[in-house]
Scaffold this motif. Structure first.
Motif, mmCIF file in Angstrom:
data_model
loop_
_atom_site.group_PDB
_atom_site.id
_atom_site.type_symbol
_atom_site.label_atom_id
_atom_site.label_comp_id
_atom_site.label_asym_id
_atom_site.label_seq_id
_atom_site.Cartn_x
_atom_site.Cartn_y
_atom_site.Cartn_z
ATOM 1 N N LEU A 1 36.297 44.261 51.212
ATOM 2 C CA LEU A 1 36.835 43.497 50.096
ATOM 3 C C LEU A 1 36.459 42.038 50.275
ATOM 4 O O LEU A 1 36.445 41.516 51.390
ATOM 5 C CB LEU A 1 38.367 43.612 50.055
ATOM 6 N N PRO A 2 36.173 41.349 49.163
ATOM 7 C CA PRO A 2 35.831 39.927 49.277
ATOM 8 C C PRO A 2 37.067 39.091 49.605
ATOM 9 O O PRO A 2 38.166 39.367 49.109
ATOM 10 C CB PRO A 2 35.289 39.585 47.895
ATOM 11 N N LEU A 3 36.894 38.114 50.431
ATOM 12 C CA LEU A 3 37.976 37.207 50.798
ATOM 13 C C LEU A 3 37.691 35.867 50.129
ATOM 14 O O LEU A 3 36.802 35.139 50.540
ATOM 15 C CB LEU A 3 38.061 37.050 52.320
ATOM 16 N N ASP A 4 38.423 35.585 49.070
ATOM 17 C CA ASP A 4 38.206 34.322 48.373
ATOM 18 C C ASP A 4 39.414 33.406 48.548
ATOM 19 O O ASP A 4 40.421 33.779 49.145
ATOM 20 C CB ASP A 4 37.897 34.553 46.893
ATOM 21 N N GLU A 5 39.318 32.210 48.024
ATOM 22 C CA GLU A 5 40.360 31.211 48.235
ATOM 23 C C GLU A 5 41.702 31.644 47.629
ATOM 24 O O GLU A 5 42.745 31.457 48.241
ATOM 25 C CB GLU A 5 39.927 29.883 47.631
ATOM 26 N N LEU A 6 41.692 32.252 46.455
ATOM 27 C CA LEU A 6 42.927 32.699 45.823
ATOM 28 C C LEU A 6 43.640 33.743 46.678
ATOM 29 O O LEU A 6 44.847 33.687 46.887
ATOM 30 C CB LEU A 6 42.647 33.257 44.430
ATOM 31 N N LEU A 7 42.885 34.700 47.193
ATOM 32 C CA LEU A 7 43.471 35.727 48.050
ATOM 33 C C LEU A 7 44.073 35.098 49.304
ATOM 34 O O LEU A 7 45.152 35.464 49.739
ATOM 35 C CB LEU A 7 42.423 36.764 48.428
ATOM 36 N N PHE A 8 43.390 34.124 49.868
ATOM 37 C CA PHE A 8 43.872 33.441 51.054
ATOM 38 C C PHE A 8 45.219 32.768 50.765
ATOM 39 O O PHE A 8 46.155 32.866 51.559
ATOM 40 C CB PHE A 8 42.842 32.417 51.520
ATOM 41 N N VAL A 9 45.347 32.124 49.609
ATOM 42 C CA VAL A 9 46.592 31.460 49.225
ATOM 43 C C VAL A 9 47.706 32.490 49.058
ATOM 44 O O VAL A 9 48.840 32.282 49.490
ATOM 45 C CB VAL A 9 46.390 30.641 47.923
ATOM 46 N N ILE A 10 47.386 33.633 48.455
ATOM 47 C CA ILE A 10 48.382 34.692 48.262
ATOM 48 C C ILE A 10 48.853 35.236 49.602
ATOM 49 O O ILE A 10 50.044 35.439 49.820
ATOM 50 C CB ILE A 10 47.812 35.819 47.384
ATOM 51 N N LEU A 11 47.928 35.483 50.525
ATOM 52 C CA LEU A 11 48.294 36.014 51.831
ATOM 53 C C LEU A 11 49.182 35.047 52.608
ATOM 54 O O LEU A 11 50.127 35.463 53.270
ATOM 55 C CB LEU A 11 47.044 36.338 52.650
#
Length: 92
Positions: free
Chosen positions: A79-89
């Motif tokens: 799965l791609p790890l983008d900035e939005l996902l990082f903020v959610i995690l």
């Protein structure tokens, strides 16, 4: 030690599965789950619940299993790890 390397695919998968079950059981035990290690493994392998144990404990184990798989997929690049996902995690 080198005589045991490399592991077969089945051996590596078995170790990974055991590691996942140990992680899920111990994390939930810290949070107060009443499921035993065996009950947790049985739930994850078969989907069957343990008689007399709270539904919340079963759901917590299943949720953590899905979260564990999701993070594994992120780690190996499925799965791609983008900035939005990082903020959610981080927010979790």
């Amino acid at each position: 030690m080198n005589t045991f390397r490399p592991l077969s695919k089945e051996e590596a998968e078995s170790i990974e599965k055991d590691k996942k079950y140990d992680h899920i059981w111990s994390s939930n035990a810290i949070e107060g789950s009443s499921l035993s290690k065996y009950e947790t493994a049985a739930l994850l392998e078969t989907g069957l619940t343990a008689h007399g144990k709270p539904l919340a404990d079963h759901l917590a184990a299943l949720d953590l299993s899905r979260a564990y798989d999701y993070v594994q997929e992120l780690a190996i690049g499925k799965l791609p790890l983008d900035e939005l996902l990082f903020v959610i995690l981080i927010a979790l």
